[in-house]
Design a protein around this motif. Structure first.
Motif, PDB file in Angstrom:
ATOM      1  N   GLY A  59       0.828  -1.199   0.000  1.00  0.00           N
ATOM      2  CA  GLY A  59       0.000   0.000   0.000  1.00  0.00           C
ATOM      3  C   GLY A  59       0.861   1.245   0.000  1.00  0.00           C
ATOM      4  O   GLY A  59       2.026   1.241  -0.403  1.00  0.00           O
ATOM      5  N   GLY A  60       0.297   2.344   0.464  1.00  0.00           N
ATOM      6  CA  GLY A  60       1.028   3.599   0.524  1.00  0.00           C
ATOM      7  C   GLY A  60       1.342   4.137  -0.856  1.00  0.00           C
ATOM      8  O   GLY A  60       0.553   4.014  -1.799  1.00  0.00           O
ATOM      9  N   ALA A  61       2.529   4.714  -1.016  1.00  0.00           N
ATOM     10  CA  ALA A  61       2.916   5.370  -2.261  1.00  0.00           C
ATOM     11  C   ALA A  61       3.017   4.393  -3.428  1.00  0.00           C
ATOM     12  O   ALA A  61       2.912   4.793  -4.584  1.00  0.00           O
ATOM     13  CB  ALA A  61       4.246   6.093  -2.076  1.00  0.00           C
ATOM     14  N   GLU A  62       3.235   3.093  -3.128  1.00  0.00           N
ATOM     15  CA  GLU A  62       3.389   2.107  -4.198  1.00  0.00           C
ATOM     16  C   GLU A  62       2.158   1.223  -4.350  1.00  0.00           C
ATOM     17  O   GLU A  62       2.233   0.119  -4.871  1.00  0.00           O
ATOM     18  CB  GLU A  62       4.632   1.254  -3.929  1.00  0.00           C
ATOM     19  N   ALA A  63       1.013   1.722  -3.910  1.00  0.00           N
ATOM     20  CA  ALA A  63      -0.220   0.936  -3.976  1.00  0.00           C
ATOM     21  C   ALA A  63      -0.646   0.638  -5.403  1.00  0.00           C
ATOM     22  O   ALA A  63      -1.346  -0.341  -5.654  1.00  0.00           O
ATOM     23  CB  ALA A  63      -1.349   1.681  -3.245  1.00  0.00           C
ATOM     24  N   GLY A  64      -0.212   1.470  -6.355  1.00  0.00           N
ATOM     25  CA  GLY A  64      -0.669   1.318  -7.727  1.00  0.00           C
ATOM     26  C   GLY A  64       0.110   0.339  -8.563  1.00  0.00           C
ATOM     27  O   GLY A  64      -0.117   0.273  -9.774  1.00  0.00           O
ATOM     28  N   ARG A  65       1.023  -0.429  -7.957  1.00  0.00           N
ATOM     29  CA  ARG A  65       1.758  -1.403  -8.763  1.00  0.00           C
ATOM     30  C   ARG A  65       1.756  -2.784  -8.124  1.00  0.00           C
ATOM     31  O   ARG A  65       1.548  -2.931  -6.919  1.00  0.00           O
ATOM     32  CB  ARG A  65       3.203  -0.931  -8.989  1.00  0.00           C
ATOM     33  N   GLN A  66       1.970  -3.771  -8.957  1.00  0.00           N
ATOM     34  CA  GLN A  66       2.024  -5.153  -8.496  1.00  0.00           C
ATOM     35  C   GLN A  66       3.289  -5.379  -7.679  1.00  0.00           C
ATOM     36  O   GLN A  66       4.354  -4.865  -8.005  1.00  0.00           O
ATOM     37  CB  GLN A  66       2.002  -6.092  -9.709  1.00  0.00           C
ATOM     38  N   ARG A  67       3.165  -6.157  -6.599  1.00  0.00           N
ATOM     39  CA  ARG A  67       4.322  -6.429  -5.742  1.00  0.00           C
ATOM     40  C   ARG A  67       4.447  -7.932  -5.519  1.00  0.00           C
ATOM     41  O   ARG A  67       3.443  -8.631  -5.341  1.00  0.00           O
ATOM     42  CB  ARG A  67       4.153  -5.749  -4.375  1.00  0.00           C
ATOM     43  N   LEU A  68       5.693  -8.417  -5.491  1.00  0.00           N
ATOM     44  CA  LEU A  68       5.965  -9.813  -5.142  1.00  0.00           C
ATOM     45  C   LEU A  68       5.967  -9.922  -3.630  1.00  0.00           C
ATOM     46  O   LEU A  68       6.876  -9.432  -2.958  1.00  0.00           O
ATOM     47  CB  LEU A  68       7.300 -10.269  -5.723  1.00  0.00           C
ATOM     48  N   VAL A  69       4.947 -10.568  -3.066  1.00  0.00           N
ATOM     49  CA  VAL A  69       4.776 -10.636  -1.618  1.00  0.00           C
ATOM     50  C   VAL A  69       5.521 -11.825  -1.020  1.00  0.00           C
ATOM     51  O   VAL A  69       6.172 -11.699   0.021  1.00  0.00           O
ATOM     52  CB  VAL A  69       3.282 -10.716  -1.252  1.00  0.00           C
ATOM     53  N   ALA A  70       5.423 -12.980  -1.648  1.00  0.00           N
ATOM     54  CA  ALA A  70       6.015 -14.181  -1.054  1.00  0.00           C
ATOM     55  C   ALA A  70       6.414 -15.159  -2.149  1.00  0.00           C
ATOM     56  O   ALA A  70       5.866 -15.151  -3.258  1.00  0.00           O
ATOM     57  CB  ALA A  70       5.039 -14.840  -0.087  1.00  0.00           C
ATOM     58  N   TRP A  71       7.360 -16.012  -1.790  1.00  0.00           N
ATOM     59  CA  TRP A  71       7.906 -16.991  -2.740  1.00  0.00           C
ATOM     60  C   TRP A  71       8.406 -18.186  -1.953  1.00  0.00           C
ATOM     61  O   TRP A  71       8.779 -18.079  -0.779  1.00  0.00           O
ATOM     62  CB  TRP A  71       9.061 -16.362  -3.521  1.00  0.00           C
ATOM     63  N   GLY A  72       8.435 -19.337  -2.615  1.00  0.00           N
ATOM     64  CA  GLY A  72       9.029 -20.497  -1.983  1.00  0.00           C
ATOM     65  C   GLY A  72       9.167 -21.664  -2.929  1.00  0.00           C
ATOM     66  O   GLY A  72       8.402 -21.799  -3.891  1.00  0.00           O
TER      67      GLY A  72
END
Length: 468
Positions: free
Chosen positions: A77-90
């Motif tokens: 969220g916040g300033a980068e709310a408008g882009r896709q983010r890699l949250v988790a991986w395994g």
């Protein structure tokens, strides 16, 4: 593992990558395991007002047990709310899974210009999604948050998440990015700026070239002395081409006649490969630490920058022969051609000047000052403008091709190692290895449109529709 990491770092540096991304050590090929990537989609509601932290993400098995994933991005969220983010991986055992469990640590909401802390439920959110992970493959999961539904009475936060498997993007709109330290290739919808797939490949994937007609992608596996072939229609591994032991292929390019040109760093050679017969048809010697590769538009000539030798080798692609050598300043990294193909531009890591040479004579034309520490150069064939990046700044400078005076600059989030131009979108795609991301820049407004998270130490970019 330390020895392997050091070897990869040296190899990447030798072929001109600006810096090795700081982070976890390089991963070996996937083998019999599977992989799962969880990407948070851009927030459509509440946007910049809402911020929250992700404490844990787990996969849920059919027996009710949970398998923890590595959290890659805690702040959302916040300033980068408008882009896709890699949250988790395994990397996970192959098999059937029933969903995810997500634990949120803290959340804030901006009200009246001031952030207010929200109450957060301590129990994990359990999300239903039945899917299977096969050995040697990766699953990409999209997580969409309904920001408005997640906030209760402006005082409590309970994430209203929906998870789905990412749709496969058609090859015509897919951007492919090799991740040298993740042993993978990321597939991106370049119109929507969203990661839609990941293909695990062999050890240390570097350069990549596309064959649109055959629906194939060719990937240099540096530590395996092979070229991986991907079926782009299925986003799956198809076969491999074996090179000579000790070659260390890095850069790849596909010539107009179908010849695959491979720059081999460790053997200081260039291989001419027939990708249909899957065999090498010839090779020539070049200089030490060969780096940047550029094949001209007719597919007749190829240019290889030899970083340690201070030269550019000129190749006759149809005849598989060396036809010239250009002496350059110290540590040439990248080369590119003018719109009409009459000038060759060379940027150097060890010189503050741009090399400009006449073609086909190879005579020096100009030697303008551009600043020390250049990392990449890209010519826009539509305008003939030069885009140049340096390792000491987070911006791309735009130069006039006649006067070589700087006209403008484009701010980017990180140091750029490679640039390509999307003709249909009129965007410049800039690879940033330290951030493990791609910056998408509008060439008209010269503004940042998106930042796309990919894998560790990304190296190569390729897609159908590149402006060449």
């Amino acid at each position: 593992m330390r020895i392997r990491a050091a070897m990869v770092a040296v190899l990447v540096a030798s072929v001109g990558c600006a810096t090795a991304r700081r982070g976890p050590p390089p991963l070996p090929p996937l083998g019999t395991q599977g992989e799962v990537y969880v990407y948070a989609l851009p927030l459509e509601r509440e946007g910049e007002r809402l911020s929250f932290t992700v404490e844990a993400v787990s996969l849920r098995r059919q027996d009710g047990s949970e398998l923890p994933l590595q959290v890659k991005q805690r702040e959302l969220g916040g300033a980068e709310a408008g882009r896709q983010r890699l949250v988790a991986w395994g990397r996970v055992p192959p098999g059937d899974y029933t969903g995810l469990a997500v634990t949120v640590g803290a959340a804030t909401l901006v009200r009246g210009g001031e952030p207010a802390r929200l109450m957060v439920e301590p129990t994990p959110s359990r999300l239903e999604l039945g899917f299977r992970v096969a050995a040697g493959t990766a699953a990409v999961i999209w997580a969409a948050l309904d920001g408005r539904a997640s906030i209760r009475g402006d005082y409590a936060f309970s994430p209203a998440l929906q998870v789905t498997l990412a749709p496969q993007t058609p090859p015509q709109v897919t951007l492919y990015c090799t991740n040298s330290a993740s042993a993978s290739v990321t597939a991106i919808d370049r119109h929507a700026h969203l990661v839609t797939g990941v293909v695990p490949v062999g050890d240390t994937p570097l350069g990549i070239a596309l064959d649109r007609v055959a629906s194939r992608a060719y990937i240099a596996l540096s530590r395996e002395d092979r070229i991986e072939i991907l079926d782009t229609a299925a986003n799956a591994r198809a076969s491999r081409i074996r090179l000579a032991p000790g070659d260390g292929p890095a850069e790849l390019a596909l010539a107009a006649d179908g010849t695959l040109v491979a720059v081999n760093v460790r053997s200081r050679t260039v291989s001419f490969v027939d990708p249909v017969a899957m065999s090498e048809r010839g090779r020539v010697s070049v200089g030490d630490a060969p780096a940047g590769l550029r094949v001209d538009r007719p597919g007749q000539r190829a240019y290889v920058a030899n970083r340690a030798t201070g030269t550019v080798t000129v190749l006759d692609v149809p005849n598989r022969a060396v036809v010239g050598t250009i002496a350059t300043d110290a540590e040439p990294l990248w080369v590119d051609l003018s719109r009409d193909g009459t000038r060759l531009y060379v940027v150097h890591r060890g010189s503050a000047y741009l090399g400009v040479f006449a073609l086909p004579s190879l005579a020096p034309l100009a030697h303008p000052y551009v600043g020390l520490g250049a990392t990449a150069v890209k010519v826009d064939p539509r305008t003939d403008l030069l885009y140049l990046s340096r390792g000491d700044e987070r911006r791309i400078s735009v130069y006039d091709p006649i006067s070589f005076q700087p006209l403008d600059q484009i701010d980017v989030p990180g140091v750029v190692s490679r640039m390509v131009i999307d003709d249909a979108e009129n965007t410049l795609l800039a690879l940033m290895p330290e951030r493990g991301a791609i910056a998408v820049l509008d060439l008209t407004s010269r503004k940042l449109l998106a930042e796309i998270a990919v894998g560790d130490a990304p190296f190569g970019l390729a897609f159908v529709g590149e402006r060449l």
